[in-house]
Design an enzyme around this catalytic site. Structure first.
Site: not given
Length: 353
Positions: A93, A106, A113, A117, A120, A164-165, A196, A219-221, A296, A339
């Site tokens: 997507e 995006c 992936c 995480c 996600c 994906g990363e 990212s 992407s710290l979070h 989200n 996101c």
């Protein structure tokens, strides 16, 4: 029988050399190159200024495995989510995000992936394979066509924040960006591109060594290892200290912008102590901006978004300590395009274009 070679893996020089072996004039190679990268042909029959025999020769000797739009879904806020199908039947997507004067694409870099995480949706999928550089390029082409068709404007920005990363598909992502920014490609500015990462320290350093021109987002979070280990298992092998070192190395080599992405989870990472931990990291890295992101909801996770007051209190505390902070409003939530929500769900038939 040998599998046909993907013609888009050839350089212009290699293409020219092939045409020499079949006694075709050199300019024919340039014509094909333009069809591949500027006119965006998806099959050899599209190449109408080539003779029928030459088109047949190309078809007999090469493949052209372009991705295609499978379905699109439109959000009430103008966001468009598009599902793409690869030549071997995989689905990924991409999202078109119109905000003010920007048209942002995006894009995804992998089918699924491998990082798991916890917040996600893509992280709950298996990684089937990496996307090839030309497939990533196709995503951008198709989202650009969507932008022009829907809003009458070309893409202005690209973010590698889809499925994906990106840094675990390093070569393909860099090759795709090379083609996207090339004068004989899409000709977009690398300064308008942000990659990212969930934090692959070794590959962040490699970006520095390779002297890339695009921007980087981490992407710290969570701002301490204990919490980050829980929500982002990659932190167990790429801890915050290693990431700080890698980001400084990247900046020393490139001077490109670095952004921190920080999703707020109620009761998890939204306390003043969490803000203090974030400030400590911020002071150790030349960070351009901290994006605070609304959480989200996804089916597999139990995280909750803080209320507006708690979010504002967190941001005000950061700002009071001279952190350049901004709230990034999520777009496309009603179509699972925001996101963390990309998961190849079935698109509602009524919303399919």
């Amino acid at each position: 029988m040998n599998e046909k070679k993907n013609i888009r893996t050839l350089s212009l020089e290699e293409l020219t050399a092939y045409f020499a072996t079949i006694n075709e004039k050199k300019f024919r190679a340039k014509q094909v190159w333009e069809w591949l990268w500027q006119k965006h042909a998806t099959n050899f029959e599209d190449m109408t200024n080539l003779g029928k025999e030459l088109r047949q020769n190309l078809s007999d000797n090469f493949s052209l495995p372009a991705i295609h739009t499978d379905a699109s879904q439109y959000s009430s806020d103008g966001t468009v989510k598009t599902r793409f199908k690869t030549y071997d039947g995989h689905l990924v997507e991409g999202v078109l995000i119109p905000v003010d004067n920007r048209q942002t694409a995006c894009v995804s870099s992998q089918v699924g992936c491998s990082l798991s995480c916890k917040f996600c949706a893509t992280g709950y999928m298996d990684r089937k394979r990496n996307l090839h550089f030309d497939e990533i390029y196709d995503e951008v082409v198709l989202l650009n066509e969507m932008a022009e068709k829907t809003y009458g404007k070309k893409l202005s920005n690209i973010v590698f924040m889809g499925m994906g990363e990106p840094l675990l598909n390093y070569k393909n992502v860099l090759k795709a960006i090379e083609r996207i920014t090339a004068n004989d490609g899409l000709g977009m500015s690398s300064r308008r591109i942000t990659v990212s990462t969930a934090g692959v320290a070794k590959m962040i350093k490699q970006l520095g060594d390779d002297g890339v021109k695009f921007n980087l987002a981490l992407s710290l979070h969570a701002a301490n290892d204990k919490k980050r280990n829980e929500i982002m298992p990659i932190n167990e092998t790429n801890n915050i200290k290693a990431l700080i070192e890698a980001l400084n190395y990247f900046y020393d080599k490139t001077k490109n912008d670095i952004t921190f992405e920080y999703i707020l989870f109620k009761g998890e990472n939204d306390s003043i102590q969490d803000a203090d931990d974030l400030i400590k990291i911020y002071k150790q890295v030349p960070v351009h901006l901290v994006n605070i992101i609304e959480y989200n909801p996804i089916d597999n996770a139990t995280f909750v978004k803080p209320d507006k007051d708690a979010t504002q209190k967190f941001m005000d505390y950061l700002a009071a300590h001279r952190v350049n902070v901004r709230l990034r409003i999520s777009r496309g939530k009603d179509i699972d395009a925001a996101c963390g929500q990309l998961a190849n769900k079935n698109l509602e038939p009524s919303a399919v274009n």
